[in-house]
Design a protein around this motif. Structure first.
Motif, PDB file in Angstrom:
ATOM      1  N   GLY A   1     -27.747   2.237  -0.941  1.00 23.73           N
ATOM      2  CA  GLY A   1     -28.025   1.208   0.066  1.00 23.73           C
ATOM      3  C   GLY A   1     -27.845   1.709   1.479  1.00 23.73           C
ATOM      4  N   ILE A   2     -26.977   2.668   1.680  1.00 24.47           N
ATOM      5  CA  ILE A   2     -26.830   3.200   3.038  1.00 24.47           C
ATOM      6  C   ILE A   2     -27.570   4.528   3.228  1.00 24.47           C
ATOM      7  CG2 ILE A   2     -24.536   4.177   2.492  1.00 24.47           C
ATOM      8  CD1 ILE A   2     -24.414   3.181   5.781  1.00 24.47           C
ATOM      9  N   LEU A   3     -27.534   5.409   2.215  1.00 24.03           N
ATOM     10  CA  LEU A   3     -28.157   6.728   2.407  1.00 24.03           C
ATOM     11  C   LEU A   3     -29.679   6.650   2.470  1.00 24.03           C
ATOM     12  CD1 LEU A   3     -25.881   8.981   0.145  1.00 24.03           C
ATOM     13  CD2 LEU A   3     -25.984   8.910   2.640  1.00 24.03           C
ATOM     14  N   ILE A   4     -30.270   5.786   1.668  1.00 23.69           N
ATOM     15  CA  ILE A   4     -31.738   5.704   1.676  1.00 23.69           C
ATOM     16  C   ILE A   4     -32.270   5.263   3.035  1.00 23.69           C
ATOM     17  CG2 ILE A   4     -33.699   4.453   0.686  1.00 23.69           C
ATOM     18  CD1 ILE A   4     -32.300   4.730  -2.045  1.00 23.69           C
ATOM     19  N   PRO A   5     -31.761   4.152   3.624  1.00 20.83           N
ATOM     20  CA  PRO A   5     -32.237   3.818   4.976  1.00 20.83           C
ATOM     21  C   PRO A   5     -31.961   4.925   5.997  1.00 20.83           C
ATOM     22  CG  PRO A   5     -31.052   1.966   4.035  1.00 20.83           C
ATOM     23  CD  PRO A   5     -30.860   3.116   3.096  1.00 20.83           C
ATOM     24  N   LEU A   6     -30.807   5.579   5.898  1.00 19.84           N
ATOM     25  CA  LEU A   6     -30.489   6.647   6.852  1.00 19.84           C
ATOM     26  C   LEU A   6     -31.481   7.800   6.729  1.00 19.84           C
ATOM     27  CD1 LEU A   6     -26.591   6.997   6.830  1.00 19.84           C
ATOM     28  CD2 LEU A   6     -28.042   6.548   8.817  1.00 19.84           C
ATOM     29  N   LEU A   7     -31.778   8.210   5.489  1.00 18.51           N
ATOM     30  CA  LEU A   7     -32.711   9.320   5.294  1.00 18.51           C
ATOM     31  C   LEU A   7     -34.118   8.936   5.751  1.00 18.51           C
ATOM     32  CD1 LEU A   7     -31.538  10.730   1.847  1.00 18.51           C
ATOM     33  CD2 LEU A   7     -31.264  11.757   4.108  1.00 18.51           C
TER      34      LEU A   7
ATOM     35  N   LEU B   1     -21.281   1.817  -7.463  1.00 13.99           N
ATOM     36  CA  LEU B   1     -21.099   2.960  -6.559  1.00 13.99           C
ATOM     37  C   LEU B   1     -22.447   3.534  -6.148  1.00 13.99           C
ATOM     38  CD1 LEU B   1     -18.183   5.353  -7.489  1.00 13.99           C
ATOM     39  CD2 LEU B   1     -18.809   4.429  -5.260  1.00 13.99           C
ATOM     40  N   VAL B   2     -23.324   3.698  -7.134  1.00 14.65           N
ATOM     41  CA  VAL B   2     -24.669   4.211  -6.841  1.00 14.65           C
ATOM     42  C   VAL B   2     -25.392   3.271  -5.884  1.00 14.65           C
ATOM     43  CG1 VAL B   2     -26.935   4.625  -7.857  1.00 14.65           C
ATOM     44  CG2 VAL B   2     -24.881   5.466  -9.005  1.00 14.65           C
ATOM     45  N   ALA B   3     -25.276   1.954  -6.129  1.00 18.87           N
ATOM     46  CA  ALA B   3     -25.953   0.974  -5.282  1.00 18.87           C
ATOM     47  C   ALA B   3     -25.445   1.064  -3.851  1.00 18.87           C
ATOM     48  CB  ALA B   3     -25.736  -0.436  -5.833  1.00 18.87           C
ATOM     49  N   ALA B   4     -24.122   1.194  -3.678  1.00 19.14           N
ATOM     50  CA  ALA B   4     -23.551   1.243  -2.332  1.00 19.14           C
ATOM     51  C   ALA B   4     -24.032   2.488  -1.598  1.00 19.14           C
ATOM     52  CB  ALA B   4     -22.024   1.229  -2.412  1.00 19.14           C
ATOM     53  N   LEU B   5     -23.971   3.636  -2.271  1.00 15.70           N
ATOM     54  CA  LEU B   5     -24.396   4.874  -1.610  1.00 15.70           C
ATOM     55  C   LEU B   5     -25.893   4.865  -1.350  1.00 15.70           C
ATOM     56  CD1 LEU B   5     -22.112   7.407  -3.502  1.00 15.70           C
ATOM     57  CD2 LEU B   5     -21.938   6.630  -1.131  1.00 15.70           C
TER      58      LEU B   5
END
Lengths: 433, 433
Positions: free
Chosen positions: B388-394, B382-386
């Protein structure tokens, strides 16, 4: 948008470029999409649907009767029509084809007969071709009167009565030449005719290498069957680069609009394969459980060896995979590149291992452990560098796509070697001491 | 080749396409390259040098006197000339420019004044432009007599006396229209004029989105200064995709011909950053060294948690980074994609964690350990999925290039969380029991 203000919609949306309309459709909810399309009616530009994901397109087509689709497809360029038809199921496709005029139907069916992702699928079947004995004047007059010319073209093909390709003339050449000159005097060789069976990726590479703007597509008898244009190839180039990136990370051809289940299922095999390689690494650790019990510092440091080795291997592998994909790396320079990568691995290994060894030595107050740690890292850097280039090369030689499976093998190699060299050397050194 | 058989060389090599000649040059040894070029003399097509790596090109230019280079550059299209000149050092560049004819020198200097990687650098300064009151007949006659026309063109621009851009006419339109029609009646809007300062990557995206074949480049006063063609943009698209792949792996703009030292140095910072994140993970393990001493199985299993979490995170991150680069992912669909990735992470986490828990339970004959292992893996998925998307977005929101730094943060996150959740839960569970 959803309040059915038709006048506003017609005015604003109809003026959008097809790709902007495509973006708009993708941003809407499914119900809104259908509402928008039915509100726009005949003003809706079907080309926009070539710009959205396959999943959205199929969903829209389920809601529209086949005869409406057929009508819309009749207005499209043949390459766009094929692009839409190829994703439909057999039954719908036949029903739509049956409602098209005869010549159009034959053209589309011939394009659909070529294998998927071939040049024949992507080509436009509308083209301008003239016999070699016409003069420039005749050609210009033909184009002035011509009814069934393609919308846009930049090249005129020269063919004999059996449609065999003789050459081509660029439009600017025609414009610069006097009316009485015969076409055969100014035509040039069509240096790179593309066989209709050729894979679109190969065709795109030809376009890129020779800076082509458009190219003739010919069948096995060298008869002209269509034309490929650079704008279609741009999409192919983009797709292929995208595929390479995603394959390296073990992600398939998923699209942003795909469902959770289909994405989860497509990513699972890669994770499973990686689980096996991780288990392989763990079993190496298992061999040394007594050493770890005696010296917990080993457990703390060992993931660093495999992580840094994995990173170094991935760097080399990424460069190798891309160089193979763009054909920059081949048998002529392979041995030079292998030596170079080994050099880079050794150099960076020495630098980083020194730092790592010092820090580890200070951390645990044990300079011998620092030395063992440094030596294991240098070994793993060398292994990573060689694996990062040799694995893609071997996969490529054996006919596999190096982008798909290199990462698994490289990671497995650096994990196993990293754990084995660090724990192995430590066990041997400290037991002897 | 090196036996100086001039006749053979002239005949065979001179017939090669520029890009094939470029490949040939790249494959030769340094001495052979110079020998080949001097043997070919005036038959050598300088364009071939735009097809080889920068390092090779500079090496060759060091051996050739500047006046020879100037002569050769005078024959090139302006975009190729700029491409070669921009990599030379200040001094050589001035010396070469000084030897060019006045108009050519002014043109090249203007292009070189635009920032690196801008549309102004890539444009061709040769173009065909006519006033709006000319007729089609006048235009055709002008082209028939025209001496200083570019080699290839597919578009005629329409300008007013101050070079302000009014519109454009495609060549096929000219050919289809009667001689007495005035240009202004058939010209179309140049819908997407490109400011000369625009970054080449943005320009390439415009080409791709709107399927352009060529576009006008204008200065800040909307005056026509050049033309960008799709074949140049194809190279840009390829380069940018390539950069994204390499940045994800922490490899810079290296080329196959670069030296060991320069490559090692360019890859080192990335490895160093990764070393820090690995050390962070190791320090988490250090917190639990007593637990590991009591239960060595934890040391064996813990790298699996972080490895699989890292892989799942990389999958999500790769998709996100690419979707951001192609502008498919934006604020309108971000929350939907985040929910989707969380769903995918949870689904795959449940499937794999079950398998992993069972296998680990059997391996160590301890079903409680299997349960702890499974729970830790689900959390890390779950941490990896979130991540994986939130870090590039931020990173994207804060103006950084997500391709460059996402991987470091995602790996650090999955390492730290993986080790912490597994060792933490195990410590809590087995101490309590």
């Amino acid at each position: 948008i959803a309040d059915r203000d038709i006048l506003f919609l017609r005015h604003d949306v109809a003026r959008l470029h097809e790709s902007e309309l495509g973006d708009l459709i993708a941003a809407l909810l499914p119900e809104q999409r259908i509402a928008l399309i039915s509100l726009l009616g005949d003003d809706f530009d079907m080309t926009a649907l070539t710009e959205v994901d396959e999943a959205i397109r199929l969903e829209i087509f389920e809601q529209i009767p086949n005869d409406k689709i057929a009508e819309a497809i009749g207005d499209l360029d043949s390459d766009d029509a094929v692009y839409i038809l190829e994703d439909l199921d057999e039954e719908d496709r036949e029903e739509i084809l049956a409602q098209l005029p005869f010549t159009e139907r034959v053209r589309l069916r011939r394009a659909l007969d070529y294998p998927e992702s071939s040049a024949g699928r992507r080509m436009q079947t509308e083209f301008v071709a003239v016999p070699p004995f016409w003069t420039v004047g005749q050609t210009i007059d033909y184009m002035r009167n011509g009814e069934d010319l393609p919308e846009r073209f930049s090249l005129i093909f020269v063919i004999d009565p059996t449609f065999k390709l003789l050459g081509a003339v660029d439009l600017d050449k025609i414009l610069r030449t006097k009316r009485q000159v015969r076409i055969e005097e100014i035509m040039r060789d069509t240096s790179y005719p593309i066989p209709a069976e050729m894979d679109q990726e190969e065709a795109a590479q030809l376009f890129e290498q020779y800076d082509l703007l458009s190219a003739a597509v010919v069948d096995e008898n060298n008869r002209l069957v269509g034309v490929l244009t650079i704008d279609d190839m741009v999409d192919v180039i983009h797709e292929e680069a995208d595929e390479d990136i995603k394959r390296l990370a073990g992600v398939g051809d998923e699209e942003l609009s795909d469902s959770v289940v289909s994405i989860a299922r497509s990513r699972l095999p890669w994770l499973f394969v990686n689980l096996l390689t991780a288990a392989l690494g763990a079993s190496i650790i298992g061999l040394f459980d007594h050493s770890i019990e005696k010296m917990v510092a080993l457990a703390v440091l060992m993931p660093i060896v495999s992580a840094i080795g994995g990173n170094a291997g991935t760097q080399t592998m990424t460069v190798s995979v891309r160089a193979l994909a763009t054909r920059e790396l081949d048998i002529y320079n392979a041995s030079r590149i292998i030596r170079r990568e080994a050099g880079v691995g050794l150099a960076n290994g020495l630098v980083l291992a020194t730092v790592m060894g010092l820090v580890a030595g200070l951390w645990f107050g044990d300079y011998q452990l620092g030395c063992v740690f440094a030596v294991a890292n240098i070994i793993n850097f060398l292994v990573a560098a060689l694996g990062g280039i040799l694995i893609p090369l071997l996969l490529d030689r054996s006919g596999a796509d190096p982008a798909v499976s290199s990462a698994v093998f490289v990671t497995a190699l650096t994990d196993v070697c990293g754990f084995f060299s660090f724990l192995g050397i430590a066990t041997w050194w400290f037991v002897l001491h």
